[in-house]
Write an enzyme that holds these catalytic residues in place. Structure first.
Site, PDB file in Angstrom:
ATOM      1  N   GLY A  11       0.784  -1.232   0.000  1.00 56.43           N
ATOM      2  CA  GLY A  11       0.000   0.000   0.000  1.00 56.43           C
ATOM      3  C   GLY A  11       0.815   1.281   0.000  1.00 56.43           C
ATOM      4  O   GLY A  11       0.377   2.283   0.569  1.00 56.43           O
ATOM      5  N   ASN A  13       1.422   3.217  -2.569  1.00 56.38           N
ATOM      6  CA  ASN A  13       0.661   4.224  -3.318  1.00 56.38           C
ATOM      7  C   ASN A  13      -0.566   4.688  -2.539  1.00 56.38           C
ATOM      8  O   ASN A  13      -0.945   5.852  -2.614  1.00 56.38           O
ATOM      9  CB  ASN A  13       0.247   3.669  -4.689  1.00 56.38           C
ATOM     10  CG  ASN A  13       1.341   3.810  -5.730  1.00 56.38           C
ATOM     11  OD1 ASN A  13       1.775   4.908  -6.045  1.00 56.38           O
ATOM     12  ND2 ASN A  13       1.799   2.692  -6.257  1.00 56.38           N
ATOM     13  N   LEU A  90      -3.821  -6.529  -7.713  1.00 61.14           N
ATOM     14  CA  LEU A  90      -3.497  -7.644  -8.595  1.00 61.14           C
ATOM     15  C   LEU A  90      -4.714  -8.469  -8.995  1.00 61.14           C
ATOM     16  O   LEU A  90      -4.578  -9.526  -9.594  1.00 61.14           O
ATOM     17  CB  LEU A  90      -2.453  -8.541  -7.925  1.00 61.14           C
ATOM     18  CG  LEU A  90      -1.127  -7.862  -7.586  1.00 61.14           C
ATOM     19  CD1 LEU A  90      -0.158  -8.859  -6.970  1.00 61.14           C
ATOM     20  CD2 LEU A  90      -0.516  -7.193  -8.811  1.00 61.14           C
ATOM     21  N   ASN A 107      -5.710   3.451 -12.917  1.00 58.23           N
ATOM     22  CA  ASN A 107      -4.689   2.495 -12.496  1.00 58.23           C
ATOM     23  C   ASN A 107      -3.305   3.131 -12.621  1.00 58.23           C
ATOM     24  O   ASN A 107      -3.078   3.973 -13.492  1.00 58.23           O
ATOM     25  CB  ASN A 107      -4.766   1.239 -13.374  1.00 58.23           C
ATOM     26  CG  ASN A 107      -3.697   0.214 -13.017  1.00 58.23           C
ATOM     27  OD1 ASN A 107      -3.573  -0.182 -11.852  1.00 58.23           O
ATOM     28  ND2 ASN A 107      -2.919  -0.215 -13.991  1.00 58.23           N
ATOM     29  N   HIS A 109       0.494   2.112 -13.493  1.00 61.74           N
ATOM     30  CA  HIS A 109       1.294   1.032 -14.072  1.00 61.74           C
ATOM     31  C   HIS A 109       2.767   1.437 -14.047  1.00 61.74           C
ATOM     32  O   HIS A 109       3.101   2.566 -14.436  1.00 61.74           O
ATOM     33  CB  HIS A 109       0.857   0.746 -15.505  1.00 61.74           C
ATOM     34  CG  HIS A 109       1.573  -0.419 -16.113  1.00 61.74           C
ATOM     35  ND1 HIS A 109       1.249  -1.730 -15.812  1.00 61.74           N
ATOM     36  CD2 HIS A 109       2.622  -0.484 -16.983  1.00 61.74           C
ATOM     37  CE1 HIS A 109       2.050  -2.543 -16.478  1.00 61.74           C
ATOM     38  NE2 HIS A 109       2.899  -1.809 -17.196  1.00 61.74           N
ATOM     39  N   ASP A 150      -4.321  -2.645 -19.681  1.00 61.23           N
ATOM     40  CA  ASP A 150      -3.459  -1.462 -19.832  1.00 61.23           C
ATOM     41  C   ASP A 150      -3.720  -0.733 -21.146  1.00 61.23           C
ATOM     42  O   ASP A 150      -2.808  -0.149 -21.743  1.00 61.23           O
ATOM     43  CB  ASP A 150      -1.974  -1.851 -19.738  1.00 61.23           C
ATOM     44  CG  ASP A 150      -1.618  -2.497 -18.406  1.00 61.23           C
ATOM     45  OD1 ASP A 150      -2.201  -2.092 -17.383  1.00 61.23           O
ATOM     46  OD2 ASP A 150      -0.775  -3.407 -18.387  1.00 61.23           O
TER      47      ASP A 150
END
Length: 214
Positions: A11, A13, A90, A107, A109, A150
């Site tokens: 965690g 982020n 995930l 999201n 990436h 993505d």
């Protein structure tokens, strides 16, 4: 703006978002839910310490993936977020969730999309592939989530130079510090203040040149 943050691991982020709200870098925003598929995720401890509601539900609890997908959708719709933030999550986001929150899921990436992205590229694996390929530049991307992997509209990107003595772990940490923890909070703040619009599968940011992002 109410956000739900989905996370599977430590965690970091999530913590950057919590700190960004507390420090005023992210405005007009509150976290209404932290969700994890992993009951042992340290992200849950971060949510507890910050007094944020949390939910844990793993696909392993269900015989059928469809049943998990329904449970996840209910958790999210009950929380009623304006935006869902995938911060190291995930779990494959079910199509029903993507449709229910169209252009309201983002999201982070750990590469410069479209490089080193798609099925099989996640977490430390991305940085391993970057080093294997001998790339000189990597970085991070914040994008909207669509039905692909993505493939959603890109909101923000930040480049990080690759050093010749980098290991995957060292590169991962530097990209977190120099890119991920900066552009994710910035993207949330832009969305919360009505500065992001999706037009023809591309993101238009109001007053982009004045943001000092490049």
């Amino acid at each position: 703006m109410k956000i739900a943050v989905m996370v599977s691991g430590g965690g970091t982020n999530l913590q950057a978002i919590i700190d960004g709200i507390a420090g005023g870098q992210i405005t007009n925003t509150e976290i209404c839910l932290v969700y994890s598929n992993n009951p042992n995720a340290y992200a849950i401890e971060r949510a507890k310490k910050a007094g944020i509601p949390y939910a844990v539900k793993s696909p392993k609890e269900f015989e059928k993936r469809e049943d998990f997908n329904e449970a996840l959708l209910k958790i999210l719709t009950d929380a009623a977020p304006d935006l869902i933030v995938l911060a190291g999550c995930l779990v494959v986001i079910p199509e029903a969730v993507v449709k229910a929150f169209h252009n309201r899921i983002i999201n982070i990436h750990p590469s410069l999309i479209p490089s080193f992205c798609g099925t099989g590229f996640y977490g430390l694996k991305v940085h391993e592939k970057v080093l294997e390929r001998g790339a000189r530049v990597s970085g991070a991307t914040v994008h909207f989530v669509d039905e692909g992997t993505d493939t959603g509209p890109i909101i923000l990107q930040k480049a990080v130079y690759v050093r010749q003595d980098d290991t995957p772990e060292v590169l991962q940490r530097r990209i977190m510090e120099e890119a991920e923890w900066k552009i994710m909070p910035k993207a949330i703040d832009l969305i919360a203040n009505g500065k992001v619009e999706v037009v023809d599968h591309k993101v238009v940011i109001k007053d982009y040149e004045s943001l000092g992002l490049f």
